[in-house]
Scaffold this motif. Structure first.
Motif, mmCIF file in Angstrom:
data_model
loop_
_atom_site.group_PDB
_atom_site.id
_atom_site.type_symbol
_atom_site.label_atom_id
_atom_site.label_comp_id
_atom_site.label_asym_id
_atom_site.label_seq_id
_atom_site.Cartn_x
_atom_site.Cartn_y
_atom_site.Cartn_z
ATOM 1 N N LEU A 1 0.809 -1.214 0.000
ATOM 2 C CA LEU A 1 0.000 0.000 0.000
ATOM 3 C C LEU A 1 0.843 1.265 0.000
ATOM 4 O O LEU A 1 0.506 2.250 -0.647
ATOM 5 N N ALA A 2 1.970 1.228 0.715
ATOM 6 C CA ALA A 2 2.791 2.433 0.790
ATOM 7 C C ALA A 2 3.393 2.748 -0.573
ATOM 8 O O ALA A 2 3.460 3.907 -0.993
ATOM 9 N N VAL A 3 3.812 1.715 -1.285
ATOM 10 C CA VAL A 3 4.362 1.914 -2.618
ATOM 11 C C VAL A 3 3.302 2.476 -3.557
ATOM 12 O O VAL A 3 3.532 3.413 -4.320
ATOM 13 N N ARG B 1 0.621 4.118 -2.733
ATOM 14 C CA ARG B 1 0.343 5.480 -2.273
ATOM 15 C C ARG B 1 1.357 6.445 -2.878
ATOM 16 O O ARG B 1 1.041 7.549 -3.268
ATOM 17 N N HIS B 2 2.596 5.984 -2.935
ATOM 18 C CA HIS B 2 3.668 6.828 -3.426
ATOM 19 C C HIS B 2 3.594 7.026 -4.934
ATOM 20 O O HIS B 2 3.881 8.110 -5.441
ATOM 21 N N ARG C 1 -4.931 10.176 -3.051
ATOM 22 C CA ARG C 1 -4.971 10.967 -1.834
ATOM 23 C C ARG C 1 -6.293 10.746 -1.095
ATOM 24 O O ARG C 1 -6.313 10.477 0.114
ATOM 25 N N PHE D 1 -6.587 7.269 0.634
ATOM 26 C CA PHE D 1 -5.831 7.069 1.876
ATOM 27 C C PHE D 1 -6.299 7.991 2.992
ATOM 28 O O PHE D 1 -6.281 7.619 4.159
ATOM 29 N N MET E 1 -9.726 -1.602 6.483
ATOM 30 C CA MET E 1 -9.013 -2.651 7.209
ATOM 31 C C MET E 1 -7.580 -2.784 6.683
ATOM 32 O O MET E 1 -6.626 -2.926 7.447
ATOM 33 N N LEU E 2 -7.457 -2.722 5.361
ATOM 34 C CA LEU E 2 -6.154 -2.885 4.724
ATOM 35 C C LEU E 2 -5.195 -1.777 5.170
ATOM 36 O O LEU E 2 -4.053 -2.030 5.541
#
Lengths: 343, 329, 318
Positions: free
Chosen positions: A239-241, A243-244, A264, A267, A277-278
């Protein structure tokens, strides 16, 4: 990437410019039954798995659309169907308004279309032929599409491409095993770019890499997008990747899109209970001591998925309707409770 | 560190090759106290798994412990005969691996595996051992534990299997648990459950845990202290809050900066150029010097030793201190 | 791969590279570690080199019937009583110099075996590649055929093919074609192993991402097979080929011994043993002994080399 400035505007392609990629009602059913003979002997029925179910999305020019999901979500299956490596059970994929594998499309046009699509694979140890030199690997699309025929020109092009991804032009005489994982992924990117595609499908391009190398590759991909105006379909479980990298994100759960929204917004204000949940489940470096409610349950077996909304057995907001009816994607969220305004 | 349960001193592990020995672990030392979780973090090739393998006494030829010592509750275990070590492993040291299937016998009911393990290490009747097995399964959060004793490993989902492995690791009430990438094979939502479980168990049982992972996020969630490894050496070690929040070693800082975050919008990630050196090409001096943006002449010839800064220790001649420690905007 | 401009695309270049890699690799290292393998290699290389150079180093030409003198028949080796210094290891019943016959015979045996293994590789690798890559009905047919063939011993297959060829062509027209009949019948007996091994490796390789990447840009199947898959499945083939060479030498000898191989006028190791066998009881042991030793030694040496190659190339055993 316009991230940070006007994410909403970037997320919804302006109406006058048609999207580059249009995927509608994509569906994949795998036959996982035993062989015909064994079925006859044991009397077992055919077993079908719907890996991808009515997946629809569009990607604008220069945009990064990400599909995120856990195992069994069908994200890689979608990727392989979009590029045409896997046959679709139903649905349509168009690039620039032309169907990729429509037999009605003239052959030459289909070949031209093929040139516009490329793919970057997850494992850079498997995606490069170990017995080929880097030069030959990178040049394969150039040679296959007949972009260049003069061997000098091809050599020069390979040198440029290697320099573009941060390798030395002289590296073309080496073999893949002489490079580290990150360098191999650079070679794979150079190869993908060699026939000047417009659209690149990236299937977990950094999940086999270490974080410091992952940062290098993600930065490189973002730079290349800026310079060459590429359009990305980015597949990841991280998810962080996502998001980036992404402008817009589609969240897949057991083959269905449950939420499709600008990055944006998704998140900051996740709406589908699964998305929530994720995001909750991702370990947070900045606030590690906060004791959070861990997610409930596990992903069900896709051979025998839950009825109605696939997420209902794990959902804290489940009502009777969720068990019966498949929710439609409304305003980017496929949830009965969100639709009727109760959550 | 007088109350340390596990103590590793100047451990050196070498691999014999025909071009001479390669040093995979180059003089590392650390302690884990009772009830403490030490995270060992590093990228592939850093030697973190090999360190774990040494602690459980499973370094196989051509690898060997060339020098240094490992003590468990004060007793030296790195030079024990095979049979002795097998008893220590299992009874005093529990193990959790990335792939639960490597720890479970696919043909045996999980109840039998648990009961056998319990009875190997404790004088119990079958009935007592069975009760303990049910208790352990409940402890790791497996519903309907008594019925699940009769199930085979393949009847469990990935997350449940890892719970069973954790129950097995706990079966003999070990002093130390070595967990090597215990959540890496799991989906994010399941990973969060296992993290919560491990955190609760270490608190309740007071064991020392050596948690090996490449995932700083997991470390941040469970560990009390963290050791950052690079090219077979510990480059920084200290309380997890300190190391993550104010890293002193440039490698740690670079590592933290290269992790994409769910919160902040950075147009670009911080990146460390190059990649981890291969074992046969570890640079002289500080192993990180060719990738370091603060490199000094001294770093290329002399190897820095761990030195204390505040509550952490870093092996660096020019550590990041005070105001320039703000790596995460 | 004709239009690929890369200079090292050629197969010969690939083989040269392979050798260069071997020279500095684990292979050479493990080679020098075992004296058994060293002896086997020296023995095999000596025999093969001598056989290939038969035309130049043999004292006489055993195929030249005019040079034979029946007075010289059945002379014992030179060092024994009654021996003749012209015939180092004695003569056979027709007065041929046994050493010369042995050299020419070994040349014939090795030639047939190499050609037979070549036929088997060509057939097996092609069928294996196609079976593994395309699957489907063709795959099922080929693999069932392979299963059936595996239930026959190789020698029986070779006998069947040989008999069929003789029946079809007749002994007259076969005259001079015995060499190729032997090559084809031994080749057909050995293709199954290659087909199965190559098929199994192809099944793995075709799912690998570099094959997918080539499919994605529309590289035609035959080009994917020859350019991508083939070079990556050849490793085990080299090993099987070496071990098969030993088996082929023995099979040829057996066929010739049974009289369905070459005519006695064209000596191979097998025909020499057959001829010598008749005189074993009458005390002329050398006629069978020397061909027999060379045959057994060569087969054993090549087999040892094959085993060593398999171990040296197997990453799991390293």
């Amino acid at each position: 990437m316009s991230e940070g400035e006007t994410p909403i505007a970037a997320a919804v392609p302006p109406a006058e410019v048609p999207p580059l990629v249009r995927v509608s009602d994509l569906r994949k059913v795998f036959d996982v039954s035993a062989s015909a003979l064994e079925r006859m002997m044991s009397g077992a029925p055919r077993r079908l798995v719907t890996a991808v179910d009515h997946v629809t999305f569009e990607i604008g020019r220069g945009e990064t659309f990400a599909l995120v999901g856990e195992s069994g979500s069908g994200k890689s299956t979608v990727a392989r169907m979009v590029v045409g490596l896997l046959e679709r059970s139903a649905g349509r994929v168009t690039i620039d308004g032309t169907a990729v594998d429509d037999p009605a499309t003239p052959r030459a046009e289909r070949q031209a279309l093929r040139r516009k699509i490329q793919m970057i694979f997850q494992d850079p140890y498997a995606s490069l032929n170990p017995r080929w030199t880097v030069g030959r690997i990178v040049a394969e699309p150039v040679v296959t599409f007949g972009v260049l025929t003069d061997s000098r020109a091809i050599e020069r092009r390979v040198g440029e491409l290697l320099a573009l991804v941060g390798l030395a032009p002289a590296d073309r005489v080496k073999y893949p095993h002489q490079f580290s994982g990150g360098q191999r992924q650079r070679i794979a990117i150079a190869r993908a770019l060699s026939a000047e595609p417009a659209f690149i499908v990236c299937d977990e391009p950094t999940s086999a890499l270490d974080v410091s190398v992952q940062a290098q590759i993600l930065n490189l991909m973002a730079d290349l997008q800026d310079r060459l105006g590429l359009t990305y379909l980015f597949i990841s479980h991280n998810l962080a990747v996502v998001r980036h990298m992404a402008d817009r994100i589609g969240v897949l759960y057991l083959g269905r899109l449950v939420e499709v929204r600008p990055a944006r917004a998704l998140f900051d204000d996740p709406r589908h209970p699964y998305t929530r949940m994720l995001i909750e489940a991702v370990p947070d470096l900045e606030a590690p001591s906060v004791v959070r409610d861990p997610a409930r349950g596990e992903i069900p077996n896709p051979i025998d998925p839950p009825t109605g909304c696939h997420f209902h057995p794990r959902c804290p907001h489940v009502v009777e309707r969720c068990r019966r009816e498949v929710p439609a994607l409304l305003d980017g969220v496929a949830c009965h409770r969100v639709a009727d305004g109760s959550i | 560190m007088t109350d340390s349960v596990l103590s590793v001193r100047d451990l050196v592990i070498e691999f014999a090759t025909r071009r001479g020995p390669l040093r995979a672990i180059d003089g590392i030392s650390f302690d884990i106290a009772k009830g403490e979780v030490l995270g060992v973090v590093g990228e592939s090739g850093a030697g973190k798994s090999l360190t774990g393998t040494a602690v459980i006494g499973l370094v196989e030829p051509p690898g060997r412990i060339a020098s240094g010592e490992i003590r468990l509750a004060g007793r030296r275990i790195d030079n024990l005969p095979r049979d002795e070590m097998r008893k220590v492993r299992g009874k005093q040291i529990g193990m959790i691996f990335q792939d639960p299937l490597t720890s479970l016998d696919p043909l045996m009911k999980i109840g039998d595996q648990l009961i056998e393990t319990i009875r190997t290490h404790a004088a119990m009747t079958w009935a007592q051992a069975r009760d303990r097995a049910v208790f352990l399964l409940e402890e790791v959060g497996i519903p309907a534990a008594a019925e699940r004793l009769m199930a085979h490993p393949h009847e469990f989902s990935g997350g449940m299997r890892q719970r069973v492995v954790i129950a097995l690791a706990l079966a003999a009430g070990p002093d130390v648990v070595v967990a090597d990438e215990p959540t890496t094979a799991l989906d994010v939502s399941v990973q969060a459950q296992i993290i919560a479980l491990l955190r609760r168990l270490t608190r309740d049982h007071g064991m020392a845990v050596m948690l090996i992972t490449h995932d700083m996020g997991v470390i941040a969630q469970i560990a009390d202290r963290v050791a950052v490894m690079y090219a077979g050496r510990i480059v920084e070690i200290g309380p997890v809050r300190e190391v993550i929040g104010r890293p002193h070693h440039p490698y740690t800082a670079g590592l933290m900066g290269s992790i994409p975050s769910l919160r902040s919008d950075h147009a670009r990630l911080r990146q460390i150029p190059g990649s981890m050196p291969r074992l046969d090409a570890i640079p002289q001096g500080c192993a990180f010097n060719p990738r370091c943006d603060r490199v000094l002449d001294r770093c290329r010839v002399e190897r820095p030793q761990l030195a204390s800064f505040d509550r952490t220790a870093a092996a660096c001649f020019d550590p990041i201190l005070g105001h320039d420690a703000e790596v995460r905007a | 791969m004709a239009e690929t401009p890369d200079p090292d695309a050629g197969f010969a270049a690939a083989i040269l590279r392979r050798f260069a890699a071997i020279a500095e690799s684990h292979l050479l290292y493990s080679f020098t570690r075992s004296w058994v393998v060293m002896i086997a290699a020296v023995f095999a290389v000596t025999i093969i080199a001598a056989a290939l150079a038969a035309q130049w180093i043999a004292p006489t030409n055993p195929l030249d019937l005019a040079s034979l003198d029946l007075m010289d028949s059945r002379l014992p080796p030179a060092w024994m009583e009654g021996g003749d210094p012209r015939f180092l290891i004695g003569t056979d019943d027709q007065g041929r110099d046994l050493l010369s016959a042995l050299l020419y015979g070994a040349q014939m045996s090795i030639g047939i075996s190499l050609a037979a293994v070549g036929v088997a590789i060509l057939l097996g690798v092609t069928l294996g590649l196609i079976s593994g890559y395309f699957g489907g009905l063709f795959d099922t047919l080929i693999m069932r055929a392979a299963d059936v063939q595996l239930t026959f011993p190789a020698i029986l297959t070779a006998l069947l093919v040989n008999g069929a060829a003789r029946a079809l062509l007749g002994d007259q027209r076969l005259q001079g074609g015995e060499f190729w009949v032997l090559v084809v019948s031994i080749g057909l007996a050995f293709w199954v192993q290659y087909a199965r091994t190559v098929r199994a490796s192809t099944l793995q390789e075709r799912h690998r991402d570099y094959v997918q990447a080539a499919r994605l840009i529309g590289v035609p199947s035959w080009k994917i097979l020859t350019g991508h898959v083939l070079p990556n499945v050849l490793g085990p083939v080299t090993v099987i080929a070496t071990i098969n060479l030993a088996l082929a030498i023995i099979t040829e000898a057996t066929l010739s011994f049974l009289g369905v191989g070459l005519p006695p006028s064209h000596p191979s190791l097998g025909t020499l043993v057959r001829v010598g066998n008749d005189f074993l009881m009458s005390g002329e042991w050398w006629i069978v002994f020397f061909p027999g030793v060379v045959l057994a030694g060569l087969a054993l040496a090549v087999n040892i080399l094959g085993d060593w190659l398999r171990e040296a190339l197997n990453p799991k055993l390293r």
